[in-house]
Write an enzyme that holds these catalytic residues in place. Structure first.
Site, PDB file in Angstrom:
ATOM      1  CE  LYS A 182      -1.720   2.789   2.956  1.00  0.00           C
ATOM      2  NZ  LYS A 182      -1.707   4.054   1.949  1.00  0.00           N
ATOM      3  N   PRO A 216      -5.485   8.528   3.441  1.00  0.00           N
ATOM      4  CG  PRO A 216      -4.584  10.454   4.826  1.00  0.00           C
ATOM      5  CD  PRO A 216      -5.680   9.760   3.737  1.00  0.00           C
ATOM      6  N   GLY A 220      -4.596   1.288   5.281  1.00  0.00           N
ATOM      7  CA  GLY A 220      -3.577   0.875   6.300  1.00  0.00           C
ATOM      8  C   GLY A 220      -4.218   0.173   7.334  1.00  0.00           C
ATOM      9  CD  GLU A 258      13.352   3.917   7.831  1.00  0.00           C
ATOM     10  OE1 GLU A 258      13.207   5.076   8.566  1.00  0.00           O
ATOM     11  OE2 GLU A 258      13.057   4.015   6.588  1.00  0.00           O
ATOM     12  CB  CYS A 291      13.788   8.766   7.656  1.00  0.00           C
ATOM     13  SG  CYS A 291      14.380   7.455   6.437  1.00  0.00           S
ATOM     14  CD  GLU A 392      11.484  12.708  10.528  1.00  0.00           C
ATOM     15  OE1 GLU A 392      12.349  12.058   9.734  1.00  0.00           O
ATOM     16  OE2 GLU A 392      10.420  12.206  10.908  1.00  0.00           O
TER      17      GLU A 392
END
Length: 488
Positions: A182, A216, A220, A258, A291, A392
């Site tokens: 996906k 989005p 999932g 990750e 990342c 981040e």
């Protein structure tokens, strides 16, 4: 202007439209224009993909026929390599990649890393003799067997989609799993191409399935909460990774994550070419959307003013070298979307409010085009407790932090919830290695060494994730270990 062909779902060995013919728009980050349409999967489409993957794993020899798997993955690789130019166009138009990025992480390095994965496949140990042991008055012979875990749901990001899609799909397939890919809504074509080329390669029905969707979260969530899915592998933000862990707990689904990073680059005062080492830390490649980017530059207080002057000059020299669609030397284009552009700008505004000082950038650039352009940005007078140093940003924003000595640099580096990547530069290799060994991070470069390739494990400490991608270790993430004791 429609440039990219309409993408389809790939379920049970067939390319097909989404239920009801639903599609959504694929938008070009360079222009803000619609460049294509993608199949918009429904809940029923996801159900069909899970059922197909489950059937392929449970009723075929895919998980046990190692030679067959390798042969088909090699065929798929050859087809991707033959379509390299097309893949580059997809990366440019839907991921906002510059030509430099296409030739590196977006396509060039993605294919190279795929080849690395296949090269280490023979190193996977499927069975190990564990000897005999006298227990309860008789002899037991023991062995351990590594087996594919089952059905894998692979949820991937938009920043380097081909690279991450390949890592998850290829590793899982080589391990003997069946896969439901996906991709992120922003980059559907670089996921859908796996289905198109799998048909050409002759993959068995259900072994690989591809679901694209505009929402989005919905597809999932269905993958994460379905007990027929044995493992979820996700690359993306730490916040979503935590959400996936919570959801997967109910069915005890294994998760392999990750996640984010806020990595340091420590340039010591004795760096052989201090000016070059500092200037090269400008966070511009692919607009900082990575990342593992080193978004915190640490320099010694004794040379902090010098570093500021170097960066000021370097950013000024770069002013007209970004945002050019057809320039083969351009490393930076737009960010992926209007939403991401606004998020990055909000962090820039926050940095100013926190008391950091801008020496470059800081503005949106609508004059560059109708897409999502943020200037390469650099903050000095940053302390590590500022949010721009802790969170981040995922944009072209570098923060520069001073340190007193090696111990202080290590303290600042480790004062983060993240631990994904990093770098150390020094004329004294032993000194640099000692610092690198004390930084709590999954990968680190010393004096420009490259620790991230397809044959090496990649992953993070702390909030940067769970598990390792790439290399033999990346394939082994998709395996279960069974212990067998028997008497002759």
């Amino acid at each position: 202007m429609t440039i990219l062909p309409e993408t389809k779902l790939y379920i049970g060995g067939e390319l097909r439209q989404a239920q009801g013919g639903r599609t959504y728009e694929n938008v070009n980050p360079w222009t803000g224009e619609v460049v294509g349409h993608a199949a918009d999967a429904s809940a029923q489409d996801v159900e069909d993909a899970i059922a197909a993957a489950r059937k392929a794993f449970d009723t075929t020899d895919w998980s046990t026929n190692h030679a067959k798997r390798y042969e088909l993955v090699k065929k798929l690789y050859d087809l991707f390599a033959a379509n390299k130019e097309r893949l580059g166009e997809l990366a440019r138009y839907e991921a906002g990649a510059s030509l430099v990025a296409v030739n590196r992480a977006q396509v060039g390095l993605a294919l190279e890393a795929w080849g690395d994965l296949m090269s280490v496949f023979p190193q996977v140990v499927w069975e190990r003799d564990r000897g005999t042991k006298e227990t309860y008055g008789f002899t037991t012979h023991r062995k351990t067997v590594n087996e594919a875990i089952g059905v894998v749901g692979a949820i991937t990001p938009w920043n380097v989609p081909l690279y991450v899609n390949a890592e998850k799909v290829v590793s899982a397939l080589l391990a003997g799993c069946t896969v439901i890919l996906k991709p992120a809504p922003d980059t559907p074509a670089l996921g859908a191409v796996f289905g198109e080329l799998a048909v050409e390669a002759g993959f068995p029905p259900g072994v690989l399935n591809v679901i694209t969707a505009s929402d989005p979260a919905e597809a999932g969530e269905l993958l994460v909460t379905d007990p027929r899915v044995d493992l979820i592998t996700f690359t993306g933000s730490t916040a979503i990774g935590k959400h996936i862990m919570r959801q997967g707990a109910e069915t005890m689904t294994r998760v392999f994550l990750e996640l984010g990073g806020k990595s340091v680059n420590i340039v010591l005062e004795d760096a052989p070419n201090f000016a070059q080492s500092v200037a090269q830390t400008m966070l511009v490649f692919h607009a900082g959307q990575g990342c593992a980017v080193q978004s915190r530059l640490l320099v010694p207080k004794s040379r902090y003013a010098e570093a500021e002057a170097i960066l000021t000059q370097a950013y000024k020299a770069f002013e007209d070298k970004w945002g050019h669609f057809d320039d083969p030397a351009c490393p930076m284009g737009p960010v992926i979307s209007k939403k991401q552009m606004e998020r990055v700008k909000a962090y820039i505004d926050l940095g100013v409010k926190e008391g950091a000082r801008l020496i470059a950038g800081g503005k949106l650039r609508p004059d560059m085009g109708a897409g999502w352009f943020v200037e390469p940005t650099c903050f000095v007078d940053v302390t590590n407790d500022m949010r721009i140093a802790q969170e981040e940003i995922f944009g072209p924003v570098l923060v520069v932090i001073p340190f007193e000595d090696d111990e202080d640099a290590i303290r600042i580096a480790n004062d983060s919830v993240y631990g994904l990547s990093g770098g150390v530069v020094s004329a004294d290799l032993d000194r640099a290695m000692k610092i690198a060994e004390r930084i709590r991070t999954g990968t680190i470069s010393v004096n420009g060494g490259v620790p991230i390739t397809g044959d090496l494990p990649f992953g993070g400490y702390k909030h940067s994730g769970i598990g390792r991608a790439w290399g033999v270790e990346g394939i082994e993430e998709y395996l279960e270990t069974k212990t067998i004791g028997y008497r002759k």
